[in-house]
Design an enzyme around this catalytic site. Sequence first.
Site, PDB file in Angstrom:
ATOM      1  N   ARG A 176      25.948   5.846 -42.918  1.00 41.55           N
ATOM      2  CA  ARG A 176      26.126   6.706 -41.725  1.00 41.55           C
ATOM      3  C   ARG A 176      25.021   7.760 -41.573  1.00 41.55           C
ATOM      4  O   ARG A 176      25.260   8.863 -41.084  1.00 41.55           O
ATOM      5  CB  ARG A 176      27.474   7.430 -41.748  1.00 41.55           C
ATOM      6  CG  ARG A 176      28.694   6.712 -41.273  1.00 41.55           C
ATOM      7  CD  ARG A 176      28.542   5.685 -40.166  1.00 41.55           C
ATOM      8  NE  ARG A 176      29.448   4.613 -40.441  1.00 41.55           N
ATOM      9  CZ  ARG A 176      29.069   3.498 -41.066  1.00 41.55           C
ATOM     10  NH1 ARG A 176      27.813   3.261 -41.389  1.00 41.55           N
ATOM     11  NH2 ARG A 176      29.935   2.578 -41.334  1.00 41.55           N
ATOM     12  N   SER A 253      35.552   8.240 -36.056  1.00 39.47           N
ATOM     13  CA  SER A 253      35.849   8.945 -37.309  1.00 39.47           C
ATOM     14  C   SER A 253      35.214  10.328 -37.283  1.00 39.47           C
ATOM     15  O   SER A 253      34.016  10.446 -37.040  1.00 39.47           O
ATOM     16  CB  SER A 253      35.272   8.179 -38.498  1.00 39.47           C
ATOM     17  OG  SER A 253      35.795   6.878 -38.517  1.00 39.47           O
ATOM     18  N   GLU A 354      31.079  13.423 -39.501  1.00 45.74           N
ATOM     19  CA  GLU A 354      30.212  12.299 -39.135  1.00 45.74           C
ATOM     20  C   GLU A 354      29.415  12.582 -37.855  1.00 45.74           C
ATOM     21  O   GLU A 354      28.230  12.249 -37.798  1.00 45.74           O
ATOM     22  CB  GLU A 354      31.052  11.031 -38.967  1.00 45.74           C
ATOM     23  CG  GLU A 354      30.196   9.827 -38.646  1.00 45.74           C
ATOM     24  CD  GLU A 354      30.998   8.543 -38.492  1.00 45.74           C
ATOM     25  OE1 GLU A 354      31.677   8.150 -39.443  1.00 45.74           O
ATOM     26  OE2 GLU A 354      30.918   7.950 -37.410  1.00 45.74           O
TER      27      GLU A 354
END
Length: 362
Positions: A176, A253, A354
């Site tokens: 990520r 998320s 995130e």
Amino acid sequence: MPDVSAEPPTATGPLDPRALADFTTLRLGGPASQVQTAENSDQIVQMVRAAARDDAPAMILAGGSNVVIADAGVPGPVILVRSRGFEVVGSDDDHVVVRVAAGEPWDEFVAATVDAGWSGVECLSGIPGSAGATPIQNVGAYGQEVTETIVGVEVYDRLDDTVRRMAPDECRFAYRTSVFKHSDRWVVLSVDFRLAVDPRSAPVRYAELARALAVAPGERVPLAEARAAVRALRAGKGMVLDPADHDTWSVGSFFTNPVLDAGAFEFLRARAGGVGDPPSWPAAGGTVKVSAAWLIDKSGFTKGYGGRGGVAISGKHTLALTNRGQGSTAALLDLAREIRDGVHERFGATLHPEPVLVNCAL
Ligand SMILES: Cc1cc2nc3c(=O)[nH]c(=O)nc-3n(C[C@H](O)[C@H](O)[C@H](O)COP(=O)(O)OP(=O)(O)OC[C@H]3O[C@@H](n4cnc5c(N)ncnc54)[C@H](O)[C@@H]3O)c2cc1C
């Protein structure tokens, strides 16, 4: 409310100080000094250059599905990336290289690859946002990441004032993240994906997806079946945009899964005690990736938790923090802090956001 999954909204003119909430999947974010729409790579570069000349660095916004923008907005101009299209720029016996404009809606591109019989991004079906943003955080889901198929990223480099193509190793892709994630230096103009010419999916790696497809992990299925199964699993978790469903007014998320070394993981397991072992996966260099959703849930923040200030955890997935319609960025960040601190107190693990936080902090 705009449906950011389909035709992304555009700004009406260069001097239109619009609330950025109109352009984000959270429907949150205050105004910018200007909101401009760039419809091709040349316009993106021209607009970024013009803003730099005015000493007001431009923020790049595409699908708005991975940003949390302050209620106060941003001081400078915002450029909406709306370049479109893709073309095959290379091929051999069993692969094609497809160049995709940064503003191409990602899921439309994935649908086109499935129709064309090009394999490699089918498990990334249903992810909102633009193709050009996928390298930013090395988008991934259901056992695939874009780092597996990206072979080049064309960028405008604000530092050198040049347009060039970056090789994958320069992008420093990891879980990520990438060299682009917390830097304004590069503006992505297009991305090259190398895809297999194969009507079957890549080997299905993700256990939940394999179960849904009734195959063993490692088997392949027809591309369209993989895409349909992924979209169905995602929809059940509120992870496919639906303007009518507040559970999808999110950034997906909110936290990444913590990656722990062996000692920290053992400590966490000991803390977990009676509630069982956290779901975990082996990660790079002997580390362990632990399910953030599990940690949040077992810390008492269950689906639907919140409700103060118009924000709450999604009713379908513990990792999605959502705007119920009347929320604010301040309230969303308050909820995120409460969850982060509660998980740390319970398990000693630190959750990191995130999305990119713009003009605000956790
Ligand atoms: C319901 C939902 C589900 C999601 N599921 C997933 C998932 O499964 N996996 C996953 O990885 N992500 C997921 N996401 C997050 C998000 O969709 C992806 O990160 C997506 O790639 C963001 O694209 P975007 O165009 O919306 O980027 P934006 O939100 O517009 O921008 C995100 C960041 O990238 C920068 N940026 C955008 N375009 C460019 C460009 N051309 N050049 C330089 N910088 C740029 C922006 O400045 C900002 O910092 C989900 C989000 C939602 C709302």
